[in-house]
Design a protein around this motif. Structure first.
Motif, short mmCIF file in Angstrom:
data_model
loop_
_atom_site.label_atom_id
_atom_site.label_comp_id
_atom_site.label_asym_id
_atom_site.label_seq_id
_atom_site.Cartn_x
_atom_site.Cartn_y
_atom_site.Cartn_z
N LEU A 1 0.86 -1.19 0.00
CA LEU A 1 0.00 0.00 0.00
C LEU A 1 0.89 1.24 0.00
O LEU A 1 1.88 1.30 0.74
N SER A 2 0.56 2.22 -0.81
CA SER A 2 1.42 3.40 -0.93
C SER A 2 0.58 4.66 -1.06
O SER A 2 -0.64 4.60 -1.30
N ASP A 3 1.25 5.81 -0.90
CA ASP A 3 0.60 7.13 -1.01
C ASP A 3 -0.66 7.20 -0.14
O ASP A 3 -1.73 7.64 -0.59
N ILE A 4 -0.54 6.76 1.10
CA ILE A 4 -1.69 6.71 2.00
C ILE A 4 -2.02 8.11 2.50
O ILE A 4 -1.17 8.81 3.05
N TYR B 1 -9.70 6.81 4.15
CA TYR B 1 -8.35 6.91 3.59
C TYR B 1 -8.42 6.84 2.07
O TYR B 1 -9.38 6.32 1.49
N MET B 2 -7.35 7.33 1.46
CA MET B 2 -7.13 7.10 0.03
C MET B 2 -5.71 6.56 -0.12
O MET B 2 -4.78 7.08 0.50
N MET B 3 -5.54 5.50 -0.92
CA MET B 3 -4.22 4.88 -1.06
C MET B 3 -4.12 4.16 -2.39
O MET B 3 -5.14 3.86 -3.03
N ASN B 4 -2.88 3.90 -2.81
CA ASN B 4 -2.61 3.17 -4.04
C ASN B 4 -2.39 1.70 -3.74
O ASN B 4 -1.72 1.35 -2.77
N MET B 5 -2.91 0.84 -4.64
CA MET B 5 -2.69 -0.60 -4.50
C MET B 5 -3.11 -1.30 -5.78
O MET B 5 -3.76 -0.72 -6.65
#
Length: 464
Positions: free
Chosen positions: A291-294, A302-306
């Motif tokens: 998980l990145s850019d949380i 939350y908003m995150m990249n995956m």
């Protein structure tokens, strides 16, 4: 080459398998040629390492009687032919450590050069050979940004083939070896643009296919403040999503080519909105699911990249309520998105349709098509384009059409919401194409919580 090394190691009284072991095999080559072990330490120095590695290799083949310049050139440039040839040749045998005084005395007729001259010639030859190899055959690159995650990760070291699409001959031939566009430390230009050669590409093994991971020069480096020549523009790596002549669009973050949905990158990432029971996220879970850019908006949101796979895994955690793709709405205009015209209310997830230029294709020019193709006409194909009201002139001649001289491509990162790609700056001309990414040979994870930073599972891994 591996077979050749195996056979030559055996001729020198070593076990053939030793040639297969990274670093250790090079150490054995040093022993065979009589050079000190500490030369291994120089291999980690950028630029210098390439020269030293070639020097070690040349000393190695000299130990088998390959003392003439033409033999060394053959061994470097055509090693995949000559190493196995020498390995199985009964007339080729181990003559002794080429760096030893005994060898120098015994073969002094072939080695009638001073030590300084020998090293000077070796360095010059190594630089020329390495430059030719990097220009015409294969070159190493490092992934610096997360725009291709999780297909390619930050810290991946990969080899890029110049042969697959045909090697592009240098267009700015006067340049400092092993420096791309900027000199290390000084920050000055590593090239002289007083001499510029026309674009020319050698025949390749294949055309660029949709889905290929491609290294290319960043087209926007043609602009201020850099104004760099084509082959000295920054290297980017993306996936080809559209080929010349294709009609491409994005609908709710899905790419469509010629009205058909394109295959999704198997490890591509995008943004997701996540609702949880509380504000606690296990660091190990973040690392395991990549998980990145949380970003946290409330105690629960939350908003995150995956990846899509990680999203499905995350839904299984007891404290996670919802995981939803964060797709931009249709009709919402983003001024950062190509062609940067409010008439086209496009964004990163809803875009097009747009026709990718093809060599020989004639496009009608008007207020609707100029926003797409004016840059290609003026900047990439070096025409003088002027628009005065409804009148369009190219190189001083009034016209309402233009025939393209080059093919163009549409490149996108697999990390769709964390990639600056063709959605932002448009087409990639064929003369900007560098090569095809082949495989990851090393991967270093600086963020790993463990002491071991090497991603062993990614070593010598092919690129989908």
């Amino acid at each position: 080459m591996t077979i050749g090394f195996w056979q030559l190691f055996k001729k020198a009284g070593r076990a053939g398998w030793e040639a297969l072991v990274p670093v250790y095999g090079t150490y054995i080559m040093l022993k065979i040629s009589g050079r000190p072990w500490w030369l291994l330490l120089l291999l980690i120095i950028p630029g210098v390492g390439i020269i030293v590695e070639l020097g070690i290799y040349i000393d190695f083949i000299k130990s088998f009687g390959k003392t003439k310049l033409r033999q060394q050139a053959a061994g470097v440039l055509l090693g995949f032919i000559y190493l196995p040839k020498w390995g199985f040749d009964e007339k080729t045998s181990y003559l002794g450590a080429s760096a030893s005084a005994e060898f120098q005395e015994k073969y002094r007729q072939d080695l009638k050069r001073s030590s300084a001259r020998e090293w000077t010639e070796a360095v010059i030859f190594a630089v020329v050979a390495a430059t030719l190899i990097r220009s015409l055959f294969i070159e190493a690159y490092t992934i610096p940004t997360p725009s291709m995650e999780s297909s390619l990760l930050v810290g991946d070291f990969l080899f890029v083939s110049k042969v697959n699409y045909g090697a592009r001959l240098p267009m700015t031939p006067v340049a400092f070896p092993f420096a791309h566009h900027t000199m290390p430390l000084t920050g000055t230009k590593a090239y002289w643009d007083g001499i510029k050669l026309p674009y020319f590409r050698l025949p390749g093994l294949s055309e660029i296919k949709k889905g290929d991971v491609v290294v290319f020069n960043y087209p926007m480096d043609a602009d201020s403040p850099f104004y760099r020549p084509v082959d000295k523009r920054e290297n980017y790596i993306k996936r080809c999503q559209g080929a010349p002549g294709d009609t491409l669009s994005l609908i709710d973050a899905r790419v469509y080519v010629n009205s058909k949905p394109a295959k999704m990158p198997p490890h591509g990432e995008m943004e997701y909105m996540v609702r949880a029971d509380d504000s606690r996220f296990d660091p190990q879970m973040i690392y395991d699911l990549h998980l990145s850019d949380i970003q946290q908006f409330t105690n629960r949101d939350y908003m995150m990249n995956m990846t899509e796979h990680s999203a499905q895994m995350l839904k299984g955690y007891s404290n996670i309520k919802t995981v939803t793709p964060n797709v931009r709405l249709r009709g919402v205009y983003d001024p950062e998105i190509f062609p940067h015209n409010p008439h086209y209310r496009w964004n990163v997830d809803n875009f097009g349709p747009i026709i990718i230029p093809k060599k020989g294709w004639t496009v009608k020019l008007d207020s609707l098509t100029l926003p797409f193709y004016s840059r290609a006409i003026a900047v990439y194909e070096n025409n003088k384009l002027q628009v005065n009201g409804n009148d369009i002139t190219i190189n001083g001649k009034k016209t309402n059409s233009y025939t393209f001289k080059m093919n163009y491509y549409w490149m996108m990162g697999d990390n769709r919401h964390n990639s600056e790609d063709s959605r932002f700056w448009g087409f990639v001309p064929e003369d900007h194409i560098v090569g095809k990414a082949l495989f990851v040979w090393m991967s270093w994870d600086a963020t790993s919580p463990s002491a071991n930073k090497i991603r062993w599972s990614r070593l010598f891994r092919g690129i989908n």
